[in-house]
Design a protein around this motif. Structure first.
Motif, PDB file in Angstrom:
ATOM      1  N   ALA A   1       0.828  -1.206   0.000  1.00  0.00           N
ATOM      2  CA  ALA A   1       0.000   0.000   0.000  1.00  0.00           C
ATOM      3  C   ALA A   1       0.862   1.255   0.000  1.00  0.00           C
ATOM      4  N   TRP A   2       1.913   1.253   0.799  1.00  0.00           N
ATOM      5  CA  TRP A   2       2.818   2.411   0.867  1.00  0.00           C
ATOM      6  C   TRP A   2       3.508   2.637  -0.479  1.00  0.00           C
ATOM      7  N   SER A   3       3.966   1.573  -1.103  1.00  0.00           N
ATOM      8  CA  SER A   3       4.663   1.706  -2.379  1.00  0.00           C
ATOM      9  C   SER A   3       3.745   2.287  -3.448  1.00  0.00           C
TER      10      SER A   3
ATOM     11  N   LEU B   1       6.413   3.988  -5.735  1.00  0.00           N
ATOM     12  CA  LEU B   1       7.641   3.219  -5.659  1.00  0.00           C
ATOM     13  C   LEU B   1       7.442   1.880  -6.345  1.00  0.00           C
ATOM     14  N   HIS B   2       8.542   1.285  -6.760  1.00  0.00           N
ATOM     15  CA  HIS B   2       8.482  -0.043  -7.383  1.00  0.00           C
ATOM     16  C   HIS B   2       8.763  -1.092  -6.311  1.00  0.00           C
ATOM     17  N   LEU B   3       7.870  -2.070  -6.183  1.00  0.00           N
ATOM     18  CA  LEU B   3       7.991  -3.103  -5.153  1.00  0.00           C
ATOM     19  C   LEU B   3       7.997  -4.474  -5.800  1.00  0.00           C
ATOM     20  N   ARG B   4       9.001  -5.291  -5.448  1.00  0.00           N
ATOM     21  CA  ARG B   4       9.022  -6.707  -5.790  1.00  0.00           C
ATOM     22  C   ARG B   4       8.991  -7.492  -4.497  1.00  0.00           C
TER      23      ARG B   4
ATOM     24  N   HIS C   1      11.676  -6.002  -2.060  1.00  0.00           N
ATOM     25  CA  HIS C   1      12.676  -5.092  -2.612  1.00  0.00           C
ATOM     26  C   HIS C   1      11.935  -3.842  -3.082  1.00  0.00           C
ATOM     27  N   VAL C   2      12.307  -2.702  -2.499  1.00  0.00           N
ATOM     28  CA  VAL C   2      11.636  -1.437  -2.790  1.00  0.00           C
ATOM     29  C   VAL C   2      12.621  -0.516  -3.475  1.00  0.00           C
ATOM     30  N   GLU C   3      12.171   0.122  -4.553  1.00  0.00           N
ATOM     31  CA  GLU C   3      13.025   1.054  -5.281  1.00  0.00           C
ATOM     32  C   GLU C   3      12.395   2.438  -5.284  1.00  0.00           C
ATOM     33  N   GLY C   4      13.162   3.409  -4.775  1.00  0.00           N
ATOM     34  CA  GLY C   4      12.754   4.799  -4.805  1.00  0.00           C
ATOM     35  C   GLY C   4      13.539   5.566  -5.837  1.00  0.00           C
ATOM     36  N   PRO C   5      13.389   6.891  -5.874  1.00  0.00           N
ATOM     37  CA  PRO C   5      14.060   7.689  -6.918  1.00  0.00           C
ATOM     38  C   PRO C   5      15.580   7.685  -6.814  1.00  0.00           C
ATOM     39  N   ASP C   6      16.121   7.682  -5.597  1.00  0.00           N
ATOM     40  CA  ASP C   6      17.582   7.649  -5.440  1.00  0.00           C
ATOM     41  C   ASP C   6      17.998   6.685  -4.346  1.00  0.00           C
ATOM     42  N   TRP C   7      17.182   5.679  -4.100  1.00  0.00           N
ATOM     43  CA  TRP C   7      17.495   4.684  -3.085  1.00  0.00           C
ATOM     44  C   TRP C   7      16.765   3.384  -3.420  1.00  0.00           C
ATOM     45  N   ASN C   8      17.285   2.312  -2.867  1.00  0.00           N
ATOM     46  CA  ASN C   8      16.599   1.023  -2.972  1.00  0.00           C
ATOM     47  C   ASN C   8      16.912   0.216  -1.725  1.00  0.00           C
ATOM     48  N   ALA C   9      15.974  -0.638  -1.341  1.00  0.00           N
ATOM     49  CA  ALA C   9      16.129  -1.392  -0.097  1.00  0.00           C
ATOM     50  C   ALA C   9      15.663  -2.827  -0.279  1.00  0.00           C
ATOM     51  N   GLU C  10      16.537  -3.746   0.070  1.00  0.00           N
ATOM     52  CA  GLU C  10      16.161  -5.151   0.224  1.00  0.00           C
ATOM     53  C   GLU C  10      15.705  -5.340   1.664  1.00  0.00           C
ATOM     54  N   VAL C  11      14.545  -5.934   1.865  1.00  0.00           N
ATOM     55  CA  VAL C  11      13.929  -6.004   3.185  1.00  0.00           C
ATOM     56  C   VAL C  11      13.646  -7.459   3.543  1.00  0.00           C
ATOM     57  N   ARG C  12      14.208  -7.883   4.669  1.00  0.00           N
ATOM     58  CA  ARG C  12      13.891  -9.189   5.234  1.00  0.00           C
ATOM     59  C   ARG C  12      13.434  -8.990   6.666  1.00  0.00           C
ATOM     60  N   TRP C  13      12.813 -10.022   7.242  1.00  0.00           N
ATOM     61  CA  TRP C  13      12.313  -9.886   8.598  1.00  0.00           C
ATOM     62  C   TRP C  13      12.516 -11.186   9.356  1.00  0.00           C
ATOM     63  N   ARG C  14      12.545 -11.036  10.679  1.00  0.00           N
ATOM     64  CA  ARG C  14      12.802 -12.173  11.563  1.00  0.00           C
ATOM     65  C   ARG C  14      12.042 -11.968  12.870  1.00  0.00           C
ATOM     66  N   ARG C  15      11.486 -13.041  13.383  1.00  0.00           N
ATOM     67  CA  ARG C  15      10.829 -12.977  14.681  1.00  0.00           C
ATOM     68  C   ARG C  15      11.849 -13.284  15.775  1.00  0.00           C
ATOM     69  N   ALA C  16      11.899 -12.441  16.798  1.00  0.00           N
ATOM     70  CA  ALA C  16      12.780 -12.662  17.943  1.00  0.00           C
ATOM     71  C   ALA C  16      12.235 -11.889  19.128  1.00  0.00           C
ATOM     72  N   ASP C  17      12.385 -12.448  20.311  1.00  0.00           N
ATOM     73  CA  ASP C  17      11.998 -11.777  21.547  1.00  0.00           C
ATOM     74  C   ASP C  17      13.184 -10.949  22.022  1.00  0.00           C
ATOM     75  N   LEU C  18      13.136  -9.665  21.766  1.00  0.00           N
ATOM     76  CA  LEU C  18      14.259  -8.795  22.115  1.00  0.00           C
ATOM     77  C   LEU C  18      14.475  -8.702  23.610  1.00  0.00           C
ATOM     78  N   ALA C  19      13.439  -8.951  24.386  1.00  0.00           N
ATOM     79  CA  ALA C  19      13.575  -8.854  25.834  1.00  0.00           C
ATOM     80  C   ALA C  19      14.472  -9.940  26.398  1.00  0.00           C
TER      81      ALA C  19
END
Length: 289
Positions: A88-90, A95-98, A105-123
């Protein structure tokens, strides 16, 4: 660890973005990113307590260039919502989203970001988080929820990685309602005491968090820049959410103050169409020597 709903995170995001804009002039985030990349092409970012990824959405355009993010949270529902929220944000930002099952993977006008996620209990499981790979460790609205001992454990891992750190939107205890009513001070004393309750990380720092964090990192040899990133809230429904939230926390902290809190909530709701609330926050940018 205390959880937050996706609805609350979505409600607060526009106020967070406006608050970050206030602090941006004092914080050279793009310069920090360039420095931390060194001779590399990609900036590795570790985002703690990521929720639905609001910190990335705010920071990635400011950092510029190629980025590789690992988002960490304990709540599987928020992590599961990430692809839909980013889609929705893209679209909204053109923005271009794959995407696939494991990454975005999000591509902006002068930036791009590969995004991964992980579950962990930081506490309880900081050792499960790969700090050693990070060049930037970041979080938003986290430091005031944690204890001094947990903060020390986090900062030691940041130091060992020789990473930069950026912690946004930590409350610092400043609250101002306009117009003022008589019960404001008593209710907010109860609310401030509730903020210092254990949120799963030990006794929470609450409004003391920004000053303590800055002092601890400076003692480790980091250069620390602070900037105000205050919420300014006018109009519904955010004011109503704050009245409900502050009142509920105050009652939980002081059940005997039911009449006081109820009177405060009634007056606040009645005056909400013409009210304004300012909640003090601080952004901290910390750079290794």
């Amino acid at each position: 660890m205390t959880g937050f709903s996706a609805d609350w995170l979505a409600l607060r995001e526009p106020f967070d973005l406006a608050a970050r804009a206030e602090s941006a002039a004092a914080l050279d985030l793009r310069g920090m990113a360039t420095r931390m990349r060194g001779n590399g092409q990609v900036l590795d970012v570790l985002d703690l307590a990521c929720g639905t990824g609001a910190n990335l959405r705010a920071l990635a355009p400011s950092l510029g260039g190629a980025q590789r993010w690992l988002l960490v949270d304990h709540d599987p529902r928020l992590l599961a919502a990430l692809p839909g929220v980013f889609a929705a944000w893209s679209r909204a930002q053109s923005l271009h989203l794959r995407s696939d099952d494991q990454s975005l993977h999000v591509e902006g006008p002068d930036w791009n970001a590969e995004v991964r996620w992980r579950r962990a209990d930081l506490a309880s499981a900081l050792d499960a988080v790969p700090f050693a790979q990070a060049q930037l460790v970041t979080a938003a609205a986290l430091l005031d929820l944690v204890s001094a001992s947990w903060l020390d454990a986090l900062f030691e891992r940041v130091r060992k990685a020789n990473a930069a750190a950026f912690f946004a939107l930590s409350v610092d205890g400043r609250v101002r309602w306009e117009p003022v009513i008589e019960e404001d001070e008593a209710v907010h004393q109860l609310f401030a005491a509730h903020q210092r309750r254990d949120k799963g990380f030990g006794p929470a720092l609450g409004g003391e968090a920004p000053a303590l964090a800055a002092a601890r990192m400076a003692a480790m040899g980091y250069g620390v820049t602070q900037a105000c990133s205050d919420w300014r809230i006018e109009g519904l429904p955010m004011l109503e959410a704050m009245i409900d939230g502050v009142g509920s926390a105050a009652l939980e902290q002081g059940p005997s103050a039911h009449a006081l809190v109820q009177a405060w909530q009634m007056q606040r709701r009645a005056s909400s169409p013409r009210s304004c609330l300012r909640v003090g926050h601080v952004d901290l940018l910390m750079l290794p020597a």
